[in-house]
Design a protein around this motif. Structure first.
Motif, PDB file in Angstrom:
ATOM      1  N   ASP A 160       0.664  -0.975  -0.365  1.00 55.23           N
ATOM      2  CA  ASP A 160      -0.662   0.192  -0.002  1.00 55.23           C
ATOM      3  C   ASP A 160       1.168   1.185   0.231  1.00 55.23           C
ATOM      4  N   LEU A 161       0.919   1.685  -1.245  1.00 51.66           N
ATOM      5  CA  LEU A 161       1.484   3.097  -1.677  1.00 51.66           C
ATOM      6  C   LEU A 161       1.231   3.838  -0.541  1.00 51.66           C
ATOM      7  N   ASP A 162       0.330   4.081  -0.505  1.00 55.95           N
ATOM      8  CA  ASP A 162      -0.888   5.366   0.510  1.00 55.95           C
ATOM      9  C   ASP A 162      -0.042   5.105   1.683  1.00 55.95           C
ATOM     10  N   GLU A 163      -0.245   4.024   2.550  1.00 53.96           N
ATOM     11  CA  GLU A 163      -0.042   3.876   3.508  1.00 53.96           C
ATOM     12  C   GLU A 163       1.464   3.767   4.080  1.00 53.96           C
ATOM     13  N   PHE A 164       2.393   3.579   2.945  1.00 54.12           N
ATOM     14  CA  PHE A 164       3.817   3.771   3.052  1.00 54.12           C
ATOM     15  C   PHE A 164       4.684   5.381   2.728  1.00 54.12           C
ATOM     16  N   TYR A 165       3.334   6.298   1.856  1.00 55.27           N
ATOM     17  CA  TYR A 165       3.869   7.806   2.312  1.00 55.27           C
ATOM     18  C   TYR A 165       3.218   7.953   3.553  1.00 55.27           C
ATOM     19  N   ASP A 166       2.545   7.397   4.203  1.00 50.76           N
ATOM     20  CA  ASP A 166       1.656   8.353   5.427  1.00 50.76           C
ATOM     21  C   ASP A 166       2.412   7.795   6.492  1.00 50.76           C
ATOM     22  N   THR A 167       3.062   7.062   6.205  1.00 51.91           N
ATOM     23  CA  THR A 167       3.707   6.498   7.877  1.00 51.91           C
ATOM     24  C   THR A 167       5.025   7.158   7.612  1.00 51.91           C
ATOM     25  N   THR A 168       5.670   7.468   6.392  1.00 48.17           N
ATOM     26  CA  THR A 168       6.813   7.877   6.614  1.00 48.17           C
ATOM     27  C   THR A 168       6.901   9.674   6.690  1.00 48.17           C
ATOM     28  N   LEU A 169       6.300   9.708   6.372  1.00 54.04           N
ATOM     29  CA  LEU A 169       5.753  10.967   6.242  1.00 54.04           C
ATOM     30  C   LEU A 169       5.534  11.844   8.035  1.00 54.04           C
ATOM     31  N   ASP A 170       4.708  10.722   8.109  1.00 54.88           N
ATOM     32  CA  ASP A 170       4.471  10.896  10.079  1.00 54.88           C
ATOM     33  C   ASP A 170       5.606  11.065  11.064  1.00 54.88           C
ATOM     34  N   ALA A 171       6.385  10.000  10.244  1.00 60.37           N
ATOM     35  CA  ALA A 171       7.580   9.614  10.718  1.00 60.37           C
ATOM     36  C   ALA A 171       9.037  11.219  10.548  1.00 60.37           C
ATOM     37  N   HIS A 213      16.294  11.980   9.782  1.00 59.12           N
ATOM     38  CA  HIS A 213      15.946  12.982   9.468  1.00 59.12           C
ATOM     39  C   HIS A 213      16.090  13.038   7.481  1.00 59.12           C
ATOM     40  N   SER A 214      17.223  13.137   7.444  1.00 61.15           N
ATOM     41  CA  SER A 214      17.703  13.070   5.965  1.00 61.15           C
ATOM     42  C   SER A 214      17.660  11.765   4.899  1.00 61.15           C
ATOM     43  N   SER A 215      17.646   9.725   5.532  1.00 59.90           N
ATOM     44  CA  SER A 215      17.851   8.889   5.764  1.00 59.90           C
ATOM     45  C   SER A 215      16.201   8.928   5.531  1.00 59.90           C
ATOM     46  N   LEU A 216      15.214   9.369   5.776  1.00 63.66           N
ATOM     47  CA  LEU A 216      13.583   8.917   6.432  1.00 63.66           C
ATOM     48  C   LEU A 216      13.021   9.801   4.598  1.00 63.66           C
ATOM     49  N   VAL A 217      13.705  11.409   4.321  1.00 58.11           N
ATOM     50  CA  VAL A 217      13.550  12.041   3.389  1.00 58.11           C
ATOM     51  C   VAL A 217      14.101  11.547   1.542  1.00 58.11           C
ATOM     52  N   ILE A 218      15.703  10.149   1.938  1.00 62.01           N
ATOM     53  CA  ILE A 218      15.778  10.151   0.993  1.00 62.01           C
ATOM     54  C   ILE A 218      15.210   8.459   0.670  1.00 62.01           C
ATOM     55  N   TYR A 219      14.884   8.016   1.495  1.00 62.92           N
ATOM     56  CA  TYR A 219      14.179   6.711   1.615  1.00 62.92           C
ATOM     57  C   TYR A 219      13.196   7.072   1.111  1.00 62.92           C
ATOM     58  N   MET A 220      12.348   7.487   1.297  1.00 65.99           N
ATOM     59  CA  MET A 220      10.905   8.213   0.542  1.00 65.99           C
ATOM     60  C   MET A 220      11.130   8.640  -0.654  1.00 65.99           C
ATOM     61  N   ASP A 221      12.045   9.217  -1.050  1.00 67.79           N
ATOM     62  CA  ASP A 221      12.136   9.594  -2.976  1.00 67.79           C
ATOM     63  C   ASP A 221      12.839   8.290  -3.103  1.00 67.79           C
TER      64      ASP A 221
END
Length: 134
Positions: A66-77, A109-117
Motif C-alpha cells: 500500500d503506497l498511500d500507507e507507506f507515504y503516510d507513515t513515512t511523512l508522519d515519521a 531525518h535525511s535518511s527518511l527523506v531519501i528513503y521516501m524519495d
C-alpha cells in the motif's frame, strides 16, 4: 515517533524527558549510557534506511503493498523527527551528548527523506517499464 529498542518501542519525547532528568539527578555514567543507547538506535535506523534506499535502485517491483500507507507513515515519521529536533534545539546546549543526538536525529531525518524519495523514483520507474511493455 518511536524508536525500536530490543524488540519494544519507546517514544522519543518521553525518552528525552527521562534522560534530561537523569542528567540532573542521576550519576553521569547512567546519563551517558542512556544517551549512547538512543544514539546507537538512531544510527542503526539511519543505516537500515540507507540500505533499503540502495536496494530500491535494483528493484523492479514495489516492496510495499500500500503506497498511500507507506507515504503516510513515512511523512508522519519525518514530522515526528522534526518535532523531536525542535525539542532538542531547546536543550542541546546543556550537554554535548544532546548536540550529538541532534546531529544523529538530523541524519535520520535525511535518511527518511531519501528513503521516501527512492520509493517515488521506483514507483515512476515501474510505471515507465509497464508503459514500454504495453
Amino acid at each position: 515517533m518511536t524508536a525500536r529498542m530490543d524488540g519494544s518501542f519507546i517514544d522519543y519525547v518521553d525518552f528525552i524527558d527521562v534522560v534530561q532528568e537523569a542528567l540532573e539527578t542521576a550519576p553521569r555514567k547512567l546519563f551517558e549510557k542512556m544517551m549512547r543507547l538512543i544514539l546507537n538506535k538512531f544510527h542503526d535506523q539511519e543505516i537500515e534506511l540507507q540500505r533499503l534506499a540502495l536496494e530500491m535502485d535494483e528493484m523492479h517491483s514495489l516492496p510495499v503493498d500500500d503506497l498511500d500507507e507507506f507515504y503516510d507513515t513515512t511523512l508522519d515519521a519525518i514530522d515526528n523527527i522534526n518535532l523531536f529536533k525542535k525539542k532538542l534545539e531547546q536543550i542541546k546546549e546543556k550537554d554535548t551528548l544532546f548536540e550529538d543526538l541532534y546531529a544523529q536525529a538530523d541524519k535520520l531525518h535525511s535518511s527518511l527523506v531519501i528513503y521516501m524519495d527512492r520509493m517515488g523514483q521506483l514507483e515512476v520507474r515501474i510505471l515507465q517499464e509497464n508503459q514500454k511493455s504495453a
